[in-house]
Design an enzyme around this catalytic site. Structure first.
Site, PDB file in Angstrom:
ATOM      1  N   ASP A  63       0.857  -1.181   0.000  1.00  0.00           N
ATOM      2  CA  ASP A  63       0.000   0.000   0.000  1.00  0.00           C
ATOM      3  C   ASP A  63       0.895   1.234   0.000  1.00  0.00           C
ATOM      4  O   ASP A  63       1.476   1.602   1.023  1.00  0.00           O
ATOM      5  CB  ASP A  63      -0.904  -0.033   1.242  1.00  0.00           C
ATOM      6  CG  ASP A  63      -1.757   1.222   1.375  1.00  0.00           C
ATOM      7  OD1 ASP A  63      -1.560   2.165   0.599  1.00  0.00           O
ATOM      8  OD2 ASP A  63      -2.617   1.247   2.280  1.00  0.00           O
TER       9      ASP A  63
ATOM     10  N   GLN B  99       0.759   6.452   1.101  1.00  0.00           N
ATOM     11  CA  GLN B  99       1.485   7.522   1.804  1.00  0.00           C
ATOM     12  C   GLN B  99       2.942   7.606   1.366  1.00  0.00           C
ATOM     13  O   GLN B  99       3.712   8.366   1.959  1.00  0.00           O
ATOM     14  CB  GLN B  99       1.427   7.286   3.326  1.00  0.00           C
ATOM     15  CG  GLN B  99       0.042   7.383   3.913  1.00  0.00           C
ATOM     16  CD  GLN B  99      -0.558   8.777   3.848  1.00  0.00           C
ATOM     17  OE1 GLN B  99       0.151   9.769   3.661  1.00  0.00           O
ATOM     18  NE2 GLN B  99      -1.862   8.867   3.995  1.00  0.00           N
TER      19      GLN B  99
END
Ligand code: PMP
Length: 401
Positions: A195, A198
């Site tokens: 993921d 960020q």
């Protein structure tokens, strides 16, 4: 490039300048004028659907859309433009993978998920486990919220089918040592998802060097528009995914008895894609590439160090590993509610985020229901941190009255 010049490219920041101090970029970044103009220019001058019309405007829209895909592929060093799947955000991208793997999992199969994961990287795997009878286990964390490497290695011995990891935590800003974690997962034959929501705005990413099967991120956290996200990774791993959505665009032939699906990337892109957003995202890529990324990363880290020191001096508790902090840091004033601090900062026009940051299991691990989070981007300046620290001092005084 000096940061005040960077800030001047962001109309929303300039409109509220100098009063507003925006320290909530981990929730969503502001957008540079070039991105806004590209989105508007598409609608003004070349609006048409892609891959459909035989007319000039559609051909123009299609070529802008596919050019944008190629730019995005190059930005994250993806295998090829065809391995860049346009989604609507990180959440949609992870769901695409979790649904796509349904047929590959059986009862008792193991899924490992980063203990510091965002809910978008937890709940789709829980649902997958429910559908298939697979079992989901969190990867244990050290006290400071970093992955506990020996515990991870021990869990890998159980032969997981899939390992899903943060690149950078949206709460603590910790970057995972993916160069260690991914090869370890591969030695036991697990598929890996990273993921990157960020990470992409703060760190250079090479999906090919990471060697993960799937890498996902959102446009709106990297100076691009909302409503667009990317799923990329290894071609073979993407081809394994059963399409979560079906309909137009993703097929080769349709008969009432049977339909044949198209190849990548269309196979995983049913319906009209977010065309203007993809074009805007390519402009955001150009914006990032126009920066001295190393200098920006150093400046962001020095601002976070300054914030950590200032917070600690005031008596706030700062979470996480000070030596591994990218983009965001989380803190609390022990004994006070995080929301009260957020409100007192908002009254002084300092925008931060408070709450559980869509990471309830991590919050529980850190021994709190929620925290404040301050996050920075390329347009922030050390002066923003000074203003935030002044506001935090006032908030503390008010709360202790
Ligand atoms: N993962 C992480 C680490 C995030 O920070 C976020 C957004 N807060 C998401 C996933 C979900 O992204 P989106 O809401 O854009 O789908």
């Amino acid at each position: 490039m000096a940061e005040p010049f960077i800030k001047s490219q962001f109309p929303a920041l300039m409109e509220h300048s100098p009063e507003l101090i925006y320290l909530d970029s981990a929730a969503t970044t502001q957008k540079p004028a070039a991105v806004l103009e590209a989105v508007q220019a598409f609608y003004l001058h070349s609006n048409a659907n892609v891959h459909r019309g035989a007319h000039a405007l559609s051909i123009k829209a299609t070529s802008a859309y596919e050019r944008a895909r190629a730019q995005i592929a190059q930005f994250v060093d993806a295998e090829s433009p065809e391995s860049v799947i346009i989604c609507y955000g990180t959440t949609h991208a992870i769901n695409t993978v979790a649904h796509g793997l349904t047929h590959q999992l059986s009862p008792g199969d193991i899924i490992l998920v980063d203990g510091a994961a965002h809910h978008a990287n937890i709940v789709p795997w829980q649902q997958l486990a429910k559908r298939t009878g697979a079992e989901l286990y969190p990867i244990p964390l050290l006290k400071n919220g970093s992955i506990d490497l020996p515990a991870y290695q021990a869990l890998l011995q159980r032969g997981p089918k899939l390992v899903s990891l943060n690149h950078v935590s949206n709460v603590l800003g910790h970057a995972n040592p993916l160069d260690v974690l991914i090869p370890l997962a591969k030695t036991v034959g697990a598929l890996t998802l990273v993921d990157g929501a960020q990470a992409v705005a703060h760190l250079p990413v090479s999906v090919r060097s990471l060697g993960c099967d799937y890498y996902v991120f959102s446009g709106h956290k990297m100076y691009g528009p909302t409503g667009v996200g990317i799923l990329t990774g290894k071609r073979q791993s993407l081809e394994q995914l059963e399409p979560m959505m079906s309909g137009g665009e993703m097929i080769k032939t349709v008969r009432f008895e049977h339909s044949e699906f198209a190849g990548l990337p269309n196979r995983l892109e049913a319906g009209t894609p977010p065309i203007a957003q993809v074009i805007g995202l390519a402009k955001a890529v150009e914006f990032i590439q126009s920066l001295d990324r190393q200098a920006v990363a150093e400046m962001e880290q020095s601002m976070l160090r300054k914030a950590r020191a200032g917070l600690q001096q005031l008596g706030y508790f700062v979470y996480g590993d000070p030596g591994n902090c990218h983009g965001a840091l989380a803190f609390n004033l022990l004994g006070e509610h995080h929301q009260d601090i957020g409100t007192l900062l908002d009254q002084q026009q300092v925008a931060i985020r408070c709450g559980y940051h869509c990471a309830m299991p991590l919050m529980e691990h850190l021994g709190t229901k929620g925290s404040c989070r301050l996050s920075v981007a390329a347009y922030n300046t050390p002066n923003d941190i000074d203003r935030a620290i002044e506001a935090l001092a006032i908030a503390k005084d008010m709360l202790s009255e």
